[in-house]
Design an enzyme around this catalytic site. Sequence first.
Site, short mmCIF file in Angstrom:
data_model
loop_
_atom_site.label_atom_id
_atom_site.label_comp_id
_atom_site.label_asym_id
_atom_site.label_seq_id
_atom_site.Cartn_x
_atom_site.Cartn_y
_atom_site.Cartn_z
CG HIS A 210 -0.41 0.29 2.52
ND1 HIS A 210 -0.12 -0.69 3.44
CD2 HIS A 210 -0.06 1.46 3.11
CE1 HIS A 210 0.37 -0.14 4.54
NE2 HIS A 210 0.41 1.17 4.36
CG ASP B 196 -0.13 -4.02 2.60
OD1 ASP B 196 0.11 -3.57 1.46
OD2 ASP B 196 -0.34 -3.28 3.59
CG ASN C 126 6.45 4.08 11.98
OD1 ASN C 126 5.98 4.95 12.70
ND2 ASN C 126 7.73 3.73 12.04
CB SER C 127 3.04 1.77 6.11
OG SER C 127 1.86 1.88 6.84
#
Length: 505
Positions: free
Chosen positions: A134, A164, A237-238
């Site tokens: 994402h 993901d 932080n993803s």
Amino acid sequence: MTAATIAPSRSRLGVRIGLAALAVAALSAFGTPAFARGPEGIADVAEKVIDAVVNISTSQTVEAKGGGGNAMPQLPPGSPFEEFFDDFFKNRKGPGGSSKGGERGDGGPPPRKTNSLGSGFIIDTSGVVVTNNHVIADADEINVILNDGTKIKAELVGVDKKTDLAVLKFKPTKPLVAVKFGDSDKLRLGDWVVAIGNPFSLGGTVTAGIVSAKNRDISSGPYDSYIQTDASINRGNSGGPLFNLDGDVIGVNTLIISPSGGSIGIGFAVPSKTVAGVVDQLRQFGELRRGWLGVRIQSVTDEIAESLNIKPARGALVAGVDDKGPAKPAGIEPGDVVVKFDGKDVKDPKDLSRVVADTAVGKEVDVIIIRKGKEETKKVTLGRLQDPEKVQAAVKTDEPAPEKPVTQKALGLDLAALNKDLRTRYKIKESVKGVVVTNVEANSDAAEKRLSAGDVIVEVAQEAVTSGADIQKRVDQLKKDGKKSVLLLVSNADGELRFVALSVQ
């Protein structure tokens, strides 16, 4: 009396002050206790791995909506700025109300570029980076920003939407630092972990916390098995790494639960065991090649377990078998309960989905099932799960109220033998055999289990039925045998099967 009440309190206060003084003296003599400052290794971990953590910058061209940058701001009625903005935007228009510049010839706003920032980490000094899907989804351009600020254009190697995860590749201009995956299965609740990433686009940021839970299923995908941590994870932080105190990556920070968008101490990371397998396949094939068993499964409820003589309730109930799938020639049938796959226990359907997906295509495995209360072992050679980007929307049609056919009542249902008229009314495929439900009593157990008119009962207690009388006979026998529930194999109009347990009391 007041003095007598206060005196003991003062005495206890004096004792507390004395103890506090002793504690301060102890601290001055021996330093801050470990629990007050956290584990010793966090600074060492951060220093060791910080250069392997990168920022991911993406840009995307999107169609502007609502007039784009020239749109009138939405203001509350009567606002003192309403008149000012009204005049300002009117003065920016050309003759006939058209804009003086910056818009397309058709009067619509021009496309605009949007930018976003996330995190990632280097796993190979040749320039291989792992991040979240994402973070880079739909991006026109992806750049990797190293810890020293160097910005390098990156290419997409492959993505896996179901976990993901994404893998990127860039050409390094100088020697890189890479990190390796640790074993997430060895994590224990309460173990310290360190998250490094790019929260709120601030740049490299180190936070620490503990493992709050393992194998979390938050219904975000078919293979959920997250590590939950209270280490501060925020937007940006993803895609960043979650480290153990050995400096090994044991997770990829992916999701947070937050009403405000900021950390409230509930963050989730994809475990490294999952990440490592996905990354290997993306690097090798550019896509995921997951194992496929060829069955549709559902949970084993207490009622279903009682009907199938399974104690305790466990496993994954096979509701349907694909005619072209690997399970069919292996002899797996609807009604079987899978309790072990390739040596791994199956506690619920999610367990089976994960372990099958993680198993190599073409591998022959032992599948232990329970059939009619007895364990059997089936050998299955796994196929490959096909993942077409197709979503079939269920189309609901307004149907006329059905005429009342000759029916029999049982289990809170009106039941009728299938015939041509009923097939036409409920659009039931010719391949579906059994007894059709024509009505469901509103407050019955059947209604609670979501049976509806047009469903077809194929089996009762794992025996085929062709009439309402067959069903009533089976139910009566189960009552005599002291059973509390009956297991139905139910088909929808398209032939998709599921098991439903109904009370016979």
